[in-house]
Design an enzyme around this catalytic site. Structure first.
Site, PDB file in Angstrom:
ATOM      1  N   GLY A  11      34.786  56.481  47.060  1.00 53.57           N
ATOM      2  CA  GLY A  11      33.963  57.029  45.974  1.00 53.57           C
ATOM      3  C   GLY A  11      34.643  58.049  45.078  1.00 53.57           C
ATOM      4  CB  SER A  12      38.160  58.999  44.327  1.00 51.48           C
ATOM      5  OG  SER A  12      38.739  57.780  43.933  1.00 51.48           O
ATOM      6  CG  ASN A  13      37.358  55.280  40.328  1.00 49.29           C
ATOM      7  OD1 ASN A  13      37.857  55.569  39.258  1.00 49.29           O
ATOM      8  ND2 ASN A  13      38.045  54.715  41.316  1.00 49.29           N
ATOM      9  CE  LYS A  64      26.664  38.418  47.359  1.00 48.19           C
ATOM     10  NZ  LYS A  64      27.542  37.821  46.398  1.00 48.19           N
ATOM     11  CG  MET A  89      35.557  46.712  47.863  1.00 50.73           C
ATOM     12  SD  MET A  89      36.565  46.420  46.389  1.00 50.73           S
ATOM     13  CE  MET A  89      37.919  47.531  46.691  1.00 50.73           C
ATOM     14  CB  ILE A  91      31.320  37.982  44.244  1.00 50.00           C
ATOM     15  CG1 ILE A  91      32.825  37.889  44.500  1.00 50.00           C
ATOM     16  CG2 ILE A  91      30.917  37.119  43.058  1.00 50.00           C
ATOM     17  CD1 ILE A  91      33.280  36.531  44.955  1.00 50.00           C
ATOM     18  CB  ILE A  92      27.843  40.680  40.483  1.00 47.02           C
ATOM     19  CG1 ILE A  92      28.473  42.078  40.630  1.00 47.02           C
ATOM     20  CG2 ILE A  92      26.435  40.765  39.909  1.00 47.02           C
ATOM     21  CD1 ILE A  92      27.689  43.060  41.462  1.00 47.02           C
ATOM     22  CG  ASN A 106      34.862  45.812  38.798  1.00 42.61           C
ATOM     23  OD1 ASN A 106      34.635  46.714  39.619  1.00 42.61           O
ATOM     24  ND2 ASN A 106      35.801  44.905  39.007  1.00 42.61           N
ATOM     25  CG  HIS A 108      41.012  44.849  39.563  1.00 38.35           C
ATOM     26  ND1 HIS A 108      40.592  44.575  40.853  1.00 38.35           N
ATOM     27  CD2 HIS A 108      42.271  44.374  39.463  1.00 38.35           C
ATOM     28  CE1 HIS A 108      41.556  43.948  41.493  1.00 38.35           C
ATOM     29  NE2 HIS A 108      42.578  43.807  40.673  1.00 38.35           N
TER      30      HIS A 108
HETATM   31  C1  GAR Z   1      39.537  51.675  43.079  1.00 42.12           C
HETATM   32  O1  GAR Z   1      40.938  51.699  43.058  1.00 42.12           O
HETATM   33  C2  GAR Z   1      39.005  50.486  42.326  1.00 42.12           C
HETATM   34  O2  GAR Z   1      39.783  50.147  41.211  1.00 42.12           O
HETATM   35  C3  GAR Z   1      39.065  49.417  43.385  1.00 42.12           C
HETATM   36  O3  GAR Z   1      38.607  50.062  44.545  1.00 42.12           O
HETATM   37  C4  GAR Z   1      39.038  51.411  44.508  1.00 42.12           C
HETATM   38  C5  GAR Z   1      37.870  52.302  44.872  1.00 42.12           C
HETATM   39  O4  GAR Z   1      38.282  53.635  45.032  1.00 42.12           O
HETATM   40  N1  GAR Z   1      38.278  48.252  43.040  1.00 42.12           N
HETATM   41  C6  GAR Z   1      38.671  47.000  43.260  1.00 42.12           C
HETATM   42  O5  GAR Z   1      39.692  46.720  43.853  1.00 42.12           O
HETATM   43  C7  GAR Z   1      37.734  45.932  42.734  1.00 42.12           C
HETATM   44  N2  GAR Z   1      38.293  44.649  42.935  1.00 42.12           N
HETATM   45  P1  GAR Z   1      37.211  54.800  45.142  1.00 42.12           P
HETATM   46  O6  GAR Z   1      36.180  54.343  46.199  1.00 42.12           O
HETATM   47  O7  GAR Z   1      37.966  56.005  45.592  1.00 42.12           O
HETATM   48  O8  GAR Z   1      36.565  54.975  43.799  1.00 42.12           O
END
Ligand code: GAR
Length: 190
Positions: A11-13, A64, A89, A91-92, A106, A108
């Site tokens: 969850g850093s994002n 699902k 993580m 698919i929607i 999203n 990536h």
């Molecule tokens: C991030 O690097 C994001 O880009 C990636 O998961 C990480 C989550 O980090 N997403 C994918 O790979 C989607 N295919 P976070 O939980 O620290 O935000």
């Protein structure tokens, strides 16, 4: 704009987006944080920001379809207008996509269409490319496909280990995602 953030893990994002909302850099309200894992660390971060947190897991449903129906019901209950995936993580499914056309975004950790999937950073590192990066895109039914909104490149130096690259990618993500969301919300409102 009423935003929901969907996240599966650290969850850093989520944290940088929540901070940008708190500082009014994004003209929106995070009305819901959802995780598909009850023990995801992102939920701790959500509580810190006093954001409504909900979680349920796919294994708690017959399949699902029922999981997605419950998620859609939750989004409707919170009157969500924009869905932001931040390390979600899964698919929607088509019902969710139909309910939120061009309203699911999203991030990536690679320059799509290169290196989609669960391990974008590691896959680019192991492929030995000199450049990778970050992509923000609208979500469609594919795995990390859908119209690209923004991309930023990250150089891979010969001396970089995988951890160095992960650090560089996350730094770019943490700058880019709040900036892009601020623009999207502003454009929607004008
Ligand atoms: C991030 O690097 C994001 O880009 C990636 O998961 C990480 C989550 O980090 N997403 C994918 O790979 C989607 N295919 P976070 O939980 O620290 O935000």
């Amino acid at each position: 704009m009423r935003i929901a953030i969907l996240a599966s893990g650290n969850g850093s994002n989520f944290e940088v987006i929540a901070q940008a909302v708190k500082e009014k850099k994004i003209a929106a309200e995070i009305v819901l944080l959802f995780s598909d894992h009850h023990d995801a660390y992102v939920l701790e971060r959500g509580k810190k920001f006093k954001i409504a947190c909900e979680s349920f897991e796919l294994k708690e449903f017959p399949g699902k379809k029922q999981y997605e129906t419950a998620l859609l019901d939750l989004l409707k209950q919170y009157e969500v207008e924009l869905v932001v995936l931040a390390g979600y993580m899964r698919i929607i499914g088509k019902d969710l996509l139909a309910a939120y056309p061009n309203r699911i975004i999203n991030i990536h950790p690679a320059l799509l269409p290169d290196f989609p999937g669960l391990h974008g950073i590691k896959d680019a590192y192991e492929a030995g490319v000199k450049e990778t990066g970050v992509t923000i895109h609208y979500v469609d039914s594919g795995v990390d496909t859908g119209p690209i909104i923004a991309q930023k490149a990250v150089q891979i130096e010969k001396t970089d280990c995988l951890f160095d690259l992960e650090t560089k990618i996350h730094q770019v993500e943490h700058q880019l995602y709040p900036q892009v969301l601020a623009k999207i919300v502003k454009n929607e409102r004008s």
